[in-house]
Design an enzyme around this catalytic site. Structure first.
Site, PDB file in Angstrom:
ATOM      1  N   ASP A   1     -13.172 -23.037   1.153  1.00 19.46           N
ATOM      2  CA  ASP A   1     -12.660 -24.156   0.352  1.00 19.46           C
ATOM      3  C   ASP A   1     -12.091 -25.337   1.153  1.00 19.46           C
ATOM      4  O   ASP A   1     -11.371 -25.134   2.129  1.00 19.46           O
ATOM      5  CB  ASP A   1     -11.493 -23.699  -0.539  1.00 19.46           C
TER       6      ASP A   1
ATOM      7  N   ARG B   1      -2.719 -18.019  -7.310  1.00 21.15           N
ATOM      8  CA  ARG B   1      -2.951 -18.726  -6.039  1.00 21.15           C
ATOM      9  C   ARG B   1      -3.442 -20.158  -6.200  1.00 21.15           C
ATOM     10  O   ARG B   1      -3.731 -20.627  -7.269  1.00 21.15           O
ATOM     11  CB  ARG B   1      -3.958 -17.946  -5.191  1.00 21.15           C
TER      12      ARG B   1
ATOM     13  N   TRP C   1     -16.692 -19.355  10.291  1.00 30.02           N
ATOM     14  CA  TRP C   1     -16.663 -19.362   8.821  1.00 30.02           C
ATOM     15  C   TRP C   1     -15.775 -20.473   8.274  1.00 30.02           C
ATOM     16  O   TRP C   1     -14.656 -20.680   8.740  1.00 30.02           O
ATOM     17  CB  TRP C   1     -16.132 -18.017   8.321  1.00 30.02           C
TER      18      TRP C   1
ATOM     19  N   SER D   1      -5.906 -20.955  -0.005  1.00 27.89           N
ATOM     20  CA  SER D   1      -6.042 -22.372  -0.306  1.00 27.89           C
ATOM     21  C   SER D   1      -4.762 -23.037  -0.783  1.00 27.89           C
ATOM     22  O   SER D   1      -3.872 -22.379  -1.335  1.00 27.89           O
ATOM     23  CB  SER D   1      -7.128 -22.579  -1.355  1.00 27.89           C
TER      24      SER D   1
END
Ligand code: FRU
Length: 463
Positions: free
Chosen positions: A19, A146, A16, A79
């Site tokens: 971003d 975030r 997988w 991220s």
């Protein structure tokens, strides 16, 4: 070859990916980090994967850069970004998420890591977290806080973070002199959406650009930001019309020649129960340059010129007036680039391309320019077998009658359609043709004829 797996877009060897993170150029190499689950093809146990390139096209996979520190209660490394600090030390910022009190909605923290060896391995800062939500004081509650993005202005480091305040998506601004101690400045901007993820802020000429991902089509704002560091919006638009299933969570970087380059995540969320496609998920878009159009203060997007090195089998058509019907192109394949220019003056035409087309046309994807209707539509209803999982049609509203010409720059790559229209509108969608022979390309016209001034096409080599 794995069915549907792109050949000239970046994918990790397996598993997988979401971003793009930590994009940075350092000592001759472009670094691309990305949200990565080394344990499978679904989202989970989020690490940072890593790859490098010297030309923005060919990527060399490197070992995983960041793993959750489970001994510290960390479950995911969400991220973030990379900068080179004032002493030349590569430094990452990311959102650290755990379980219970450290959950993503209310307990996220911003962590830092530095690299002693040119970005290969990373050491988490011993005094992490560098920012906790306490920084906002008692009067401001930020949820889903975030995705730090850091840049330097003068002597000062600035950081923008996404989240939501009172149910509205927003970007928040912070300041630091040394990257370790931060103060909260103010809300940079607030939207009508519930949540803003992955905010990106950068200067283009004398303007400030803010890009954000609101669980829907990725948007941009162009405005001014003066000494008070307040952002005043002047213009807005879409970065891409693919939406959260087509193009999401982009991040930009500055190339050494001054170009601002953007990558986005092309998700595979919508492929549903397709058992034929397994073991991988997620692609990075082709890198796009972002420029400011001084006449309109809107953004111009173009594929980076370096991609031209992948071209082979050139095919050209001279000026042609296409009449109603279907016209087969000599170019075919699942990895193709096409540049076509159409004359729109006074046109009411409806036309476009059929790609990923099987010989009899049972399987095909159409990209239609409906000039009178002011719509560009990617129709996947005759292609994808991910039945019922996603919207068959991706639509972008675009007033083509305002333009004399329509320049269509189209990239297809096995399960990707990525199109740039007049260098200002991008539409990216995933599509899953299952037949090996779905390689045909046709041009179609419904109703009045359309004049095409030129067409060039190429097959693109794999990377
Ligand atoms: C966007 C996003 C980010 C988050 C990451 C987690 O796709 O939800 O906001 O940091 O993915 O993988």
């Amino acid at each position: 070859m794995t069915l549907g797996k792109p050949i000239y877009h970046f994918t990790p060897p397996a598993n997988w990916m979401n971003d793009p993170n930590g994009l940075v150029y350092h000592e001759g190499q472009y670094h691309l980090f990305y949200q990565y689950n080394p344990h499978g093809d679904q989202w989970g146990t989020i690490h940072w994967g890593h790859a490098v390139s010297t030309d923005l096209v060919h990527w060399q996979p490197l070992p995983v850069a960041l793993a959750p520190s489970t001994e510290l209660g960390e479950v995911h490394c969400y991220s973030g970004c990379a900068v080179i600090d004032d002493q030349g030390v590569p430094t990452l910022f990311y959102t650290s998420v755990g379980e219970g009190e450290r959950n993503a909605e209310t307990g996220a923290e911003q962590w830092m890591a530095t690299s002693p060896d040119g970005l290969l391995t990373w050491v988490k800062f011993e005094a992490n977290p560098v920012l906790t939500s306490d920084i906002h004081g008692k009067d401001l509650t930020v949820r889903d806080w975030r995705d730090p993005y850091v840049w330097k202005e003068g002597d000062c480091w600035l950081m923008v973070l996404g989240g939501s305040v009172e149910g509205k998506g927003c970007a928040l601004l912070y300041e630091s002199a040394n990257l370790q101690e931060w103060t909260f400045l103010h809300l940079l901007h607030t939207g009508e959406e519930n949540l803003w993820e992955c905010p990106n802020a950068f200067r283009l000429q004398d303007k400030m650009v803010l890009i954000y991902s609101p669980s829907d089509k990725v948007k941009y704002l162009v405005g001014s930001m003066g000494d008070d560091l307040r952002f005043m919006k002047e213009q807005e638009g879409f970065v891409d019309h693919g939406g959260w299933e087509g193009y999401y969570a982009p991040q930009s970087m500055l190339a050494p020649d001054g170009r601002r380059i953007l990558w986005g995540w092309l998700p595979d969320n919508a492929r549903g129960e397709m058992t034929e496609i397994q073991g991988w998920s997620g692609v990075q878009s082709i890198p796009r340059t972002v420029e400011l159009r001084p006449d309109t203060n809107t953004l111009r997007f173009q594929p980076v010129a370096e991609l031209q090195g992948l071209r082979e089998n050139p095919y050209e058509l001279p000026k042609t007036v296409w009449t109603q019907g279907h016209h087969k192109l000599e170019t075919k394949g699942k990895a193709v680039e096409i540049i076509a220019e159409f004359e729109l003056a006074g046109s009411e035409a409806s036309f476009g391309f059929e790609v990923f087309r099987s010989p009899e046309g049972e399987e095909q994807t159409t990209l239609k320019f409906d000039v009178a209707g002011g719509r560009i539509v990617l129709d996947r209803s005759r292609s994808s077998q991910a039945a019922g999982v996603h919207a068959w049609e991706l639509t972008a509203l675009y007033d083509m009658q305002q333009h004399k010409q329509l320049r269509v720059h189209l990239f297809i790559d096995h399960s990707i359609v990525e199109v740039f229209v007049n260098e200002e509108l991008c539409l990216t969608g995933r599509v899953y043709p299952l037949r090996e022979d779905s390689e045909g390309i046709r041009l179609f016209v419904q109703g009045p004829s359309v004049a095409m001034s030129s067409l060039s096409a190429w097959n693109l080599r794999g990377i």
